[in-house]
Design a protein around this motif. Sequence first.
Motif, PDB file in Angstrom:
ATOM      1  N   ASP A 104       0.861  -1.203   0.000  1.00  0.00           N
ATOM      2  CA  ASP A 104       0.000   0.000   0.000  1.00  0.00           C
ATOM      3  C   ASP A 104       0.892   1.246   0.000  1.00  0.00           C
ATOM      4  O   ASP A 104       1.657   1.484   0.929  1.00  0.00           O
ATOM      5  CB  ASP A 104      -0.877  -0.032   1.257  1.00  0.00           C
ATOM      6  N   TYR A 105       0.780   2.043  -1.082  1.00  0.00           N
ATOM      7  CA  TYR A 105       1.667   3.204  -1.230  1.00  0.00           C
ATOM      8  C   TYR A 105       1.477   4.233  -0.106  1.00  0.00           C
ATOM      9  O   TYR A 105       2.430   4.859   0.352  1.00  0.00           O
ATOM     10  CB  TYR A 105       1.438   3.890  -2.585  1.00  0.00           C
ATOM     11  N   GLN A 106       0.223   4.408   0.338  1.00  0.00           N
ATOM     12  CA  GLN A 106      -0.017   5.400   1.384  1.00  0.00           C
ATOM     13  C   GLN A 106       0.718   5.006   2.674  1.00  0.00           C
ATOM     14  O   GLN A 106       1.401   5.827   3.293  1.00  0.00           O
ATOM     15  CB  GLN A 106      -1.519   5.548   1.647  1.00  0.00           C
ATOM     16  N   GLU A 107       0.578   3.743   3.023  1.00  0.00           N
ATOM     17  CA  GLU A 107       1.260   3.202   4.211  1.00  0.00           C
ATOM     18  C   GLU A 107       2.782   3.370   4.066  1.00  0.00           C
ATOM     19  O   GLU A 107       3.467   3.803   4.989  1.00  0.00           O
ATOM     20  CB  GLU A 107       0.927   1.709   4.299  1.00  0.00           C
ATOM     21  N   LEU A 108       3.233   3.032   2.889  1.00  0.00           N
ATOM     22  CA  LEU A 108       4.670   3.089   2.607  1.00  0.00           C
ATOM     23  C   LEU A 108       5.238   4.498   2.816  1.00  0.00           C
ATOM     24  O   LEU A 108       6.225   4.680   3.542  1.00  0.00           O
ATOM     25  CB  LEU A 108       4.902   2.656   1.158  1.00  0.00           C
ATOM     26  N   ILE A 109       4.614   5.480   2.207  1.00  0.00           N
ATOM     27  CA  ILE A 109       5.210   6.814   2.314  1.00  0.00           C
ATOM     28  C   ILE A 109       5.046   7.380   3.723  1.00  0.00           C
ATOM     29  O   ILE A 109       5.870   8.153   4.198  1.00  0.00           O
ATOM     30  CB  ILE A 109       4.678   7.802   1.234  1.00  0.00           C
ATOM     31  N   GLU A 110       4.014   6.959   4.433  1.00  0.00           N
ATOM     32  CA  GLU A 110       3.883   7.398   5.830  1.00  0.00           C
ATOM     33  C   GLU A 110       5.002   6.809   6.682  1.00  0.00           C
ATOM     34  O   GLU A 110       5.592   7.484   7.528  1.00  0.00           O
ATOM     35  CB  GLU A 110       2.512   7.023   6.386  1.00  0.00           C
ATOM     36  N   GLU A 111       5.286   5.545   6.438  1.00  0.00           N
ATOM     37  CA  GLU A 111       6.382   4.875   7.147  1.00  0.00           C
ATOM     38  C   GLU A 111       7.708   5.611   6.879  1.00  0.00           C
ATOM     39  O   GLU A 111       8.461   5.916   7.801  1.00  0.00           O
ATOM     40  CB  GLU A 111       6.484   3.451   6.621  1.00  0.00           C
ATOM     41  N   VAL A 112       7.942   5.871   5.618  1.00  0.00           N
ATOM     42  CA  VAL A 112       9.159   6.583   5.226  1.00  0.00           C
ATOM     43  C   VAL A 112       9.198   7.953   5.907  1.00  0.00           C
ATOM     44  O   VAL A 112      10.217   8.352   6.489  1.00  0.00           O
ATOM     45  CB  VAL A 112       9.217   6.754   3.689  1.00  0.00           C
TER      46      VAL A 112
END
Lengths: 304, 304, 304, 304
Positions: free
Chosen positions: D2-10
């Motif tokens: 999930d891209y949203q999850e990914l960029i939030e993690e980053v």
Amino acid sequence: MDYQELIEEVYHEVNKLELKGKVADYIPELAKVNPDQFGIALVDLEGKVYGVGDYKTPFSIQSISKVHTLTMVFHVFNSKLWTRVNVEPSGNPFNSIAQLEFEKGIPRNPFINAGALVIADALTSKFEDPKTQIINFINDISGDKCVSINEEVRISELKHSERNIAMAYFLKAYDNFDNDVQEVLETYVSQCAIEMSCVDLAKSFSFLANDGYSIFAKRNIVTESNARRINALMLTCGFYDESGEFAYRVGLPGKSGVGGGVGAVMPHKFSVAVWSPELNEKGNSVKSIKALELLTDKLKFSLF
Amino acid sequence: MDYQELIEEVYHEVNKLELKGKVADYIPELAKVNPDQFGIALVDLEGKVYGVGDYKTPFSIQSISKVHTLTMVFHVFNSKLWTRVNVEPSGNPFNSIAQLEFEKGIPRNPFINAGALVIADALTSKFEDPKTQIINFINDISGDKCVSINEEVRISELKHSERNIAMAYFLKAYDNFDNDVQEVLETYVSQCAIEMSCVDLAKSFSFLANDGYSIFAKRNIVTESNARRINALMLTCGFYDESGEFAYRVGLPGKSGVGGGVGAVMPHKFSVAVWSPELNEKGNSVKSIKALELLTDKLKFSLF
Amino acid sequence: MDYQELIEEVYHEVNKLELKGKVADYIPELAKVNPDQFGIALVDLEGKVYGVGDYKTPFSIQSISKVHTLTMVFHVFNSKLWTRVNVEPSGNPFNSIAQLEFEKGIPRNPFINAGALVIADALTSKFEDPKTQIINFINDISGDKCVSINEEVRISELKHSERNIAMAYFLKAYDNFDNDVQEVLETYVSQCAIEMSCVDLAKSFSFLANDGYSIFAKRNIVTESNARRINALMLTCGFYDESGEFAYRVGLPGKSGVGGGVGAVMPHKFSVAVWSPELNEKGNSVKSIKALELLTDKLKFSLF
Amino acid sequence: MDYQELIEEVYHEVNKLELKGKVADYIPELAKVNPDQFGIALVDLEGKVYGVGDYKTPFSIQSISKVHTLTMVFHVFNSKLWTRVNVEPSGNPFNSIAQLEFEKGIPRNPFINAGALVIADALTSKFEDPKTQIINFINDISGDKCVSINEEVRISELKHSERNIAMAYFLKAYDNFDNDVQEVLETYVSQCAIEMSCVDLAKSFSFLANDGYSIFAKRNIVTESNARRINALMLTCGFYDESGEFAYRVGLPGKSGVGGGVGAVMPHKFSVAVWSPELNEKGNSVKSIKALELLTDKLKFSLF
């Protein structure tokens, strides 16, 4: 030794060598000159003139004018000037911009274009009308209204001055340029378009052979110590990236221009001007350099 | 003017200025020297010696030896030499290899390391035992068995000579190095490790003030014309990338070494050697340069 | 698309273009090769081999071996390596020493000669017999005893390695070289003299297309992350000062050698090796580069 | 993933690292920005937007606009363009003029200032009103009237553009600049003063992830082959003299600006824009680069 005899001997020997070069063609007006012209004028400390060949014909002095403008700012700025320009030989062509970047906007010496632009900028800060001041100054130290501006050359150089404008803006980027670029450029191009004959050029260099005193202006132009320093600068930096070669072969302080002229000095003896339009690949007149080499050989003295 | 009085005056004035620099430390042996030492010796054309301070103390002449080795090859190779080494000021530190690449293996002049290595190579081609020849030559022109090699310095320089070895191989890559690198390096390092006092150094430079004639060896060392040329080279290239500054401030042909010594010449007047170990950031002795500047100021003459 | 068909199509199209270049001649042994040879081998992720033309003929891989030795030190030194070698494109010829001086002894990247010498030095520190280790490693990842050393080439390169020796000593001067120069040079020259065919070269690059796993060695050669990094280095630095052009026209990570070979990778698809001896002025094979350009055009994919 | 999850993690991981840099201050207006801002926006091939942090805040895109203007001239000039600009990584700071001299007026690539000036010159030749055309073009490919010009930044850059003017005149000296310098400069400065948010920037880069097709403009912006080429150029030249490092650590084609923004592309997956004002010494945003590194690490793919 009789100077007249000497320069005639030199003149004929050089002519026999049939040296060949290439007339400057970066502006069309310079390329039009008759390439076979060749003249020598020598002025002794008493102001006596000796001449041979086309020594009375006016030619474009170009970079030789950098000696005159340096002299003009010398006594005014003196030590402050050397925070803006360095005194080291360049080892690069006169219009290189790379070195200026490596050395953060401080030109290597006052005789490469970047250095001469800084000096034109300083003159612009000092004088209302720097172009006229330069002409008056040279007329004064030559003892004659000898200076004229070749308008065609001036206009043509102005049209082909992208590289010099680039350098001026680059100097500005390093806070080493105070005035409007176009205004300074007009002064710079005007000084390069000056025409003088060998005899007048030799006269204008006379004070450098005489510890700063001009017999023509009848006054001290610079101090003795500064006259020595201008000579030192000419010796180490006066012939672009061929300065070492000239010092080695000729051993006189001098300054060349792409018009084919050379002004030189034997301190405490004489000043001399030679002119012939064909240049070697470094931009120095082949005949003029050879003539000065023979001259010092025959006199059995140089600086050293 | 009385030379003894003159150099004493200079000596005291320089001492008062409390100039500070940094002793060379690229090899540990040079760093050991007492930094406060300072001496001046002047030799006139008759061979008369004037001295003050530590002028009889031997010091490491280092790069000043490049003048001696250049003189040794000069009359042998003459014009041929100049196909292998150029005569232009460098504008770069003495041990730069970049310039050598840009100029395809022809060193800028005989006084940067690359140029001196080419000359050491030429001496190696010519002589069975170049190290001894160099010592004999310097003894000869000094009129004295004055030369000794500091073995500690020699061995230490040999250990720290990666950069010079790199340059030698680089010259080889451009076919401008004929002999075994290690062999030539031994010669080069040996000449740099020579120790002489100011008085002997000044004597060894005497022929350059006297149109090539050594009053100590009682013979012509080089022709008059070549003496002038060596002087021209010293003036334009003798002080690394500070050569223009030295010409401008002092105006004498000279050569410095990182041991803090300077040998210089006033043609047709005298030779002079100054020594003090603390260096400026360009690698030239702060006190020695100041002393020579005061000397020419007081004498009111320089070359120019 | 059928890979065999594809590379045959490419092969014939390139041949029709009659591209001309110049066989490397800096050592005589390389100049002897038949210039008309041309081969392509492609290896897919399953290890299947496709080939055309002279793809089984061994040739001198030269600088392509720098990828192999980089891989060997990668997992051992990893981040420490990058204090000794940088990862930036050079923009200069592969054997320039000037850049090394400007950047104080840290080579721009592991694929210029200076960088490869640092890696050969690191291998010499790590292994008893680095020459044999390199051969064993390449044999291992190619799944075959395919590597031989061309003794004539090796000996000839050893004889003509002044420039590389200069670089090694220069690195030593900056404390970026630990071992004896001659010893490291032997390793370096040996790796450059390796001969392999296109098929074996493509096999040896296979792990770079497969996230670090070699189907021939049946093990991970480097981590996935490091495989990506080696590919990034090849893309930005693999073709000397033509790396940008290759990325622009071809878009695959690859490494060329002056023997005319290129090893390249399409990550997650295949590795490929092309060979043809005639080089362009930048030292890259004219046919090999054209073949890879056509290959990516026909496949309608590159990295990008 | 999930891209949203990914960029939030980053986003959160980068924030925890408390990376520090220095906001650009070569013009006072850029220095005024709040340094703590940080945003990420990612746009997938369907045009879906994911965002975190200050991803909707407009910022000064500066040099990122060079990708937009390159795209504008690409299909018009195509191969002809590459006679005026090269495609090699520079290895020098973005505003170096020395390299331009060594390479006789052909800028190394379109992303250093000299190259971007040539492109602005080409746009000036082609369009009546290039400034408006650039704005319209970016609005078009972003699918939104998102572009505004920060007038304060524009005027300030105009006042501090001596170096760029120098470069333009230098290009003119080499006949590589057709229009009036001031006119082109106005265009160039205007494009640098564009403000966009991360989301709009990511949208404007979307066609580069999608073989040249913009889902927002609903048309092909460039051919597939040219999209690949622009990506190749960004990978090899997009981060000034840190391009190799970025390719090595991140492995995505991208372009940074001194405003702290980065636009990047994962071909056939997504485009992404990151922004945070504090820069490292090479002029690239410390947080933006770290974010993209973590992004590719977590996704376990980069180009390679």
